[in-house]
Design an enzyme around this catalytic site. Structure first.
Site, short mmCIF file in Angstrom:
data_model
loop_
_atom_site.label_atom_id
_atom_site.label_comp_id
_atom_site.label_asym_id
_atom_site.label_seq_id
_atom_site.Cartn_x
_atom_site.Cartn_y
_atom_site.Cartn_z
N CYS A 305 49.46 39.24 42.37
CA CYS A 305 50.12 40.47 42.45
C CYS A 305 49.50 40.87 44.03
O CYS A 305 48.36 40.57 44.21
CB CYS A 305 49.61 41.49 41.43
SG CYS A 305 50.24 42.99 42.02
N CYS A 307 49.42 43.87 45.01
CA CYS A 307 49.33 45.33 45.23
C CYS A 307 47.66 45.73 45.60
O CYS A 307 47.02 44.65 45.53
CB CYS A 307 49.48 46.05 43.93
SG CYS A 307 48.08 46.04 42.76
N CYS A 310 44.83 44.62 43.17
CA CYS A 310 45.01 43.26 42.98
C CYS A 310 44.18 42.55 44.03
O CYS A 310 43.43 41.69 43.96
CB CYS A 310 45.95 42.56 42.23
SG CYS A 310 46.33 43.34 40.82
N HIS A 336 49.36 49.60 40.65
CA HIS A 336 49.65 48.22 40.09
C HIS A 336 50.89 48.14 39.24
O HIS A 336 51.69 47.24 39.39
CB HIS A 336 48.39 47.51 39.47
CG HIS A 336 48.87 46.21 38.74
ND1 HIS A 336 48.92 44.96 39.30
CD2 HIS A 336 49.06 46.21 37.15
CE1 HIS A 336 49.42 44.20 38.28
NE2 HIS A 336 49.61 45.03 37.42
#
Ligand SMILES: [Zn+2]
Length: 376
Positions: A305, A307, A310, A336
């Site tokens: 991920c 985002c 993360c 997230h």
């Protein structure tokens, strides 16, 4: 001249479609997931952060906004887009569902519903005409018809009576909405789990004529199997060239199943609400960050991920801020979760366009079956 509201399907794969809804405030790529900004905010998120997750449109709740701060006040302050600093499309619901699920002392008549606010007990009335007025005052781009949502379980007779009332209200909503170029009005199909009632409702709505059609009365506790059962046939009663909106859905596997069955738009509080309770949604299912197994885990929530939660933080940090009730825990997990839901929608759109939706869906289920990553 105001640009009209328009929907174009660019590709199909089985019953699934991908396309674009064009509005004067921007385009909405479909299938679309709409984050819920109940009271003029997607909780724990800045509007620009919501946009950064890939959301093209937000949902606002008529019931909450009419009670606090009031639709007339929002209108005096320039409308909901300006009030909450979101300049892209907004869909508002009609208030009908929240009146049923949140308010008290409801009294239902042919004219509408009177109820008491769950905030302060004050008395209010919603009719199709008042719901259209509130949604106009808010400045909503996609307005929903005022409908009645029967409490479940209900007999088929009760579902039929309620559906026919909603169809009379749909006509009154259409009449009250009037001609508003660039703004859309969606009808809401009711009829519970009865194919006959669903078809009757769809025909009644199409006789009135709407810019899009919602499939209502689902995701209200009937279970995924019953919901998919209705979605196996109900979208087929609706016109091909108008968007289909499934209200209040859902979990990632609900979304995938709905898209496979021809749904174009969905909304749900799940990604934002579970972000505030320490739950993260990933390709591998849901992860409870409160769990002690994350306390010293230096890995990100989802290694694939992109985002901010993360990219920049470990599971150990997320665990710590969730357990200590720090506000950033809600912010990071909400970001997230919304990012994951929008990633899922992009994956679905790409797979439909490429004609590879069955493979995408098989991989989606296989990854979830693997479960969360191994403990360290
Ligand atoms: Zn993430």
């Amino acid at each position: 001249m105001t640009q009209p509201f328009r929907f174009e399907v660019s590709a199909t794969c089985g019953a699934a479609r991908t396309g674009v809804i064009s509005t004067p405030r921007g385009q909405i790529r479909t299938p679309a997931f709409m984050p819920v900004g109940t009271a003029g905010t997607v909780k724990a998120m800045m509007p620009e952060s919501v946009r950064a997750t890939g959301a093209d449109i937000l949902l606002g709740n008529t019931y909450h906004l009419m009670l606090r701060p009031g639709a007339e006040r929002v209108a005096r302050l320039g409308g909901l887009h300006r009030f909450m600093n979101w300049d892209r499309p907004i869909l508002t619901d009609s208030g009908g569902f929240q009146v049923m699920s949140l308010s008290s002392l409801r009294k239902l008549t042919e004219e509408g519903v009177t109820f008491r606010s769950h905030f302060d007990g004050s008395k209010h009335k919603l009719t199709p005409e008042r719901s259209m007025e509130i949604q106009r005052l808010l400045g909503s781009d996609i307005v929903m018809c005022f409908d009645e949502c029967p409490a479940l379980p209900a007999t088929e007779d009760a579902v039929a009576r309620s559906m026919r009332l909603s169809m009379r209200w749909a006509q009154r909503s259409r009449d009250a909405f009037g001609d508003r170029p660039g703004h859309a009005l969606f009808g809401i199909m009711q009829g519970g789990v009865s194919p006959d009632l669903r078809e009757e409702s769809a025909q009644a709505l199409q006789a009135i004529g709407f810019d899009g059609y919602a499939i209502g009365g689902l995701a209200v506790g009937e279970g995924q199997e019953a919901m998919f059962g209705v979605l196996d046939y109900a979208p087929g009663f609706l016109p091909q060239d108008k968007p289909r909106y499934l209200m209040g859905v859902g979990k990632p596997d609900d979304i995938v199943g709905a898209v496979e069955r021809g749904v174009d738009m969905m909304d749900c509080v799940l990604p934002s609400r579970s972000g505030r309770t320490g739950q993260g949604w990933t390709r591998r299912g849901s992860v409870n960050l409160r769990n002690a197994r994350h306390a010293e885990d230096p890995r990100p929530l989802d290694e694939s991920c992109t985002c901010p939660a993360c990219r920049n933080y470990s599971r150990a940090y997320l665990h710590h801020v969730v357990r200590t009730g720090e506000i950033i825990g809600s912010m990071l997990l909400t970001w997230h979760n919304l990012h994951y839901f929008q990633d899922l929608m992009q994956g679905l759109r790409d797979a439909i366009a490429a004609g590879t939706l069955p493979q995408f869906v098989a991989a989606f289920h296989a990854q979830r079956a693997e479960g969360d990553i191994e403990p360290l």
